[in-house]
Motif scaffolding. Structure first.
Motif, mmCIF file in Angstrom:
data_model
loop_
_atom_site.group_PDB
_atom_site.id
_atom_site.type_symbol
_atom_site.label_atom_id
_atom_site.label_comp_id
_atom_site.label_asym_id
_atom_site.label_seq_id
_atom_site.Cartn_x
_atom_site.Cartn_y
_atom_site.Cartn_z
ATOM 1 N N ILE A 49 4.581 3.655 3.618
ATOM 2 C CA ILE A 49 4.041 2.019 2.769
ATOM 3 C C ILE A 49 4.495 1.266 3.210
ATOM 4 N N GLN A 50 3.792 0.315 3.552
ATOM 5 C CA GLN A 50 3.523 -0.948 4.016
ATOM 6 C C GLN A 50 3.186 -2.391 3.108
ATOM 7 N N VAL A 51 3.907 -3.112 3.605
ATOM 8 C CA VAL A 51 3.852 -3.991 2.878
ATOM 9 C C VAL A 51 3.271 -6.004 4.080
ATOM 10 N N PHE A 52 1.927 -6.771 2.992
ATOM 11 C CA PHE A 52 1.884 -7.732 3.809
ATOM 12 C C PHE A 52 2.075 -8.642 2.595
ATOM 13 N N VAL A 53 1.704 -9.772 3.694
ATOM 14 C CA VAL A 53 1.762 -11.018 2.934
ATOM 15 C C VAL A 53 1.138 -11.876 2.958
ATOM 16 N N ASP A 76 7.335 2.389 -9.960
ATOM 17 C CA ASP A 76 6.856 2.898 -10.230
ATOM 18 C C ASP A 76 6.379 4.092 -8.424
ATOM 19 N N ILE A 77 6.853 3.435 -7.426
ATOM 20 C CA ILE A 77 7.441 4.407 -6.178
ATOM 21 C C ILE A 77 8.705 4.775 -5.959
ATOM 22 N N THR A 121 0.823 -1.174 0.091
ATOM 23 C CA THR A 121 -0.525 -0.174 0.195
ATOM 24 C C THR A 121 1.239 1.102 0.061
ATOM 25 N N VAL A 122 0.722 2.125 -0.674
ATOM 26 C CA VAL A 122 1.163 3.267 -0.692
ATOM 27 C C VAL A 122 0.371 4.934 -0.609
ATOM 28 N N ASN A 123 0.659 6.035 -0.275
ATOM 29 C CA ASN A 123 0.076 7.030 -0.364
ATOM 30 C C ASN A 123 0.918 7.758 -0.194
#
Length: 395
Positions: A382-386, A374-375, A83-85
């Motif tokens: 930024i958050q990363v989930f699996v 593109d980030i 997720t990116v804001n």
């Protein structure tokens, strides 16, 4: 009067166009099984669009049985969710990147962009780990729940509190087939402040639950028989209808559980190890509740909850290989989860340019990078989930 007539005529024309579209709906000529087969091969974003285009397909898409069928297939192909804001200073866009672990090239990313606020501000919501395709985000007392695969989000009623020390956990109740959010706030009494008692000594006195999509969607105060202090900076996770989060109970760091069906709290003792009273983050270890401790350039200690009822824990240690070319900035990474294959996912605490996260396979002692081209904004949250499962659910 003339204006009212013109408005009525416009509505009649739109109605006629809708009727013509329904009559000429090509999917209406096909058998239901054929339509289902077609929909099963489409990405969730396309299915959500077809819901508004074809009245015939809409009846299939909104059917819970089709949603479950699509979910069953997606469960065999879990993905990473980033997720990116980001965007311009005044107009922020929330972006979701659904990435295949096996084919992590940019061409295989499912990208969805959306505005989460009516005024286009798209506040930097902090998201909870996704549950069965849906995700929940919170900014202060504002909360949203949505489908990151379709870009559809709905606002929840604001949390009934003015306090900032909030912990919220998102989960799914399989018994009642509903999603719920648990929210806790700390109430610091003025008498404590006057006596010089620090806020960290306060207990989580407010416990609230909301059922997402309920007929009377509102926050309900519930009782907790175990006075504890939640850690608002820690993420909670949900497994098999139970929420888990770390908290302080009787002056000891403990694992709290909340059954979404009965709405009962429980306390699970941690092993009598000093490091667990100070460090550790909850991670999903291929379906098992795990507390991971990671030191700078050191080994990763994994404490796995093997039996919830008997409070049985097991410990394993993963020694990471050294090498300046691989771990020049490794201390800025955190373990985000462990896949069923044993692969460990490490994401940076601060943004990198370009953004990437690391996948480590202890069996082969091999690292690989997943780069998202593109980030490029260092300031973008930024958050990363699996183990994200894509859903076609229309909200």
């Amino acid at each position: 009067m003339r204006g009212r007539v013109e408005n009525i005529m416009k509505r009649v024309k739109r109605s006629k166009k809708l009727e013509e579209r329904n009559v000429n709906d090509p999917f209406k000529k096909l058998d239901k099984d054929v339509n289902v087969e077609i929909l099963m091969k489409l990405p969730p974003r396309s299915i959500a669009r077809l819901h508004f285009v074809s009245k015939h397909l809409s009846s299939i898409i909104l059917d819970k049985e089709f949603t479950k069928l699509y979910m069953t297939r997606s469960s065999t192909q879990p993905r990473h969710l980033v997720t990116v804001n980001g965007g311009h200073y005044y107009v922020k866009i929330q972006r979701f990147h659904s990435i295949s672990p096996e084919y992590p090239l940019s061409s295989n990313h499912n990208k969805v962009s959306c505005k989460l606020d009516p005024y286009g501000l798209s506040l930097p919501y902090e998201f909870h780990p996704p549950v069965r395709g849906l995700i929940c985000g919170r900014y202060g007392i504002k909360m949203i729940v949505g489908n990151p695969s379709t870009g559809q989000f709905v606002f929840l009623p604001r949390v009934k509190t003015t306090k900032k020390n909030i912990l919220s956990v998102f989960g799914y109740d399989p018994v009642n087939d509903v999603y719920k959010v648990l929210c806790m706030t700390v109430v610091t009494k003025r008498s404590n402040i006057s006596r010089g008692v620090m806020p960290c000594d306060a207990m989580s006195e407010e416990h609230q639950v909301i059922t997402v999509g309920g007929a009377k969607e509102k926050w309900r105060m519930i009782e907790c028989k175990y006075p504890h202090r939640h850690y608002s900076e820690c993420q909670g996770i949900c497994r098999d209808g139970v929420m888990y989060y770390l908290a302080s109970y009787k002056e000891k760091r403990s694992l709290m559980s909340f059954d979404l069906s009965s709405e009962d709290f429980n306390v699970i003792k941690l092993p009598e190890v000093e490091v667990l009273q100070q460090f550790g983050e909850l991670v999903d270890h291929a379906g098992k509740i795990t507390i991971a401790t990671l030191g700078r350039r050191g080994p990763v200690d994994l404490w796995v909850l093997e039996d919830v009822n008997k409070e049985v824990w097991s410990k394993s240690v993963v020694v990471l290989p050294s090498g300046a070319d691989r771990f020049e900035r490794f201390y800025t990474f955190m373990l985000r989860g462990i896949l069923a294959t044993g692969e460990m996912i490490f994401a940076p605490i601060t943004s990198t340019n370009p953004f990437y996260f690391l996948c480590y396979n202890p069996e082969g002692e091999k690292f690989r990078r997943i780069v998202i081209d593109d980030i490029v904004h260092y300031s973008d949250p930024i958050q990363v989930f699996v183990d994200h499962v894509e859903s076609c659910m229309v909200l």
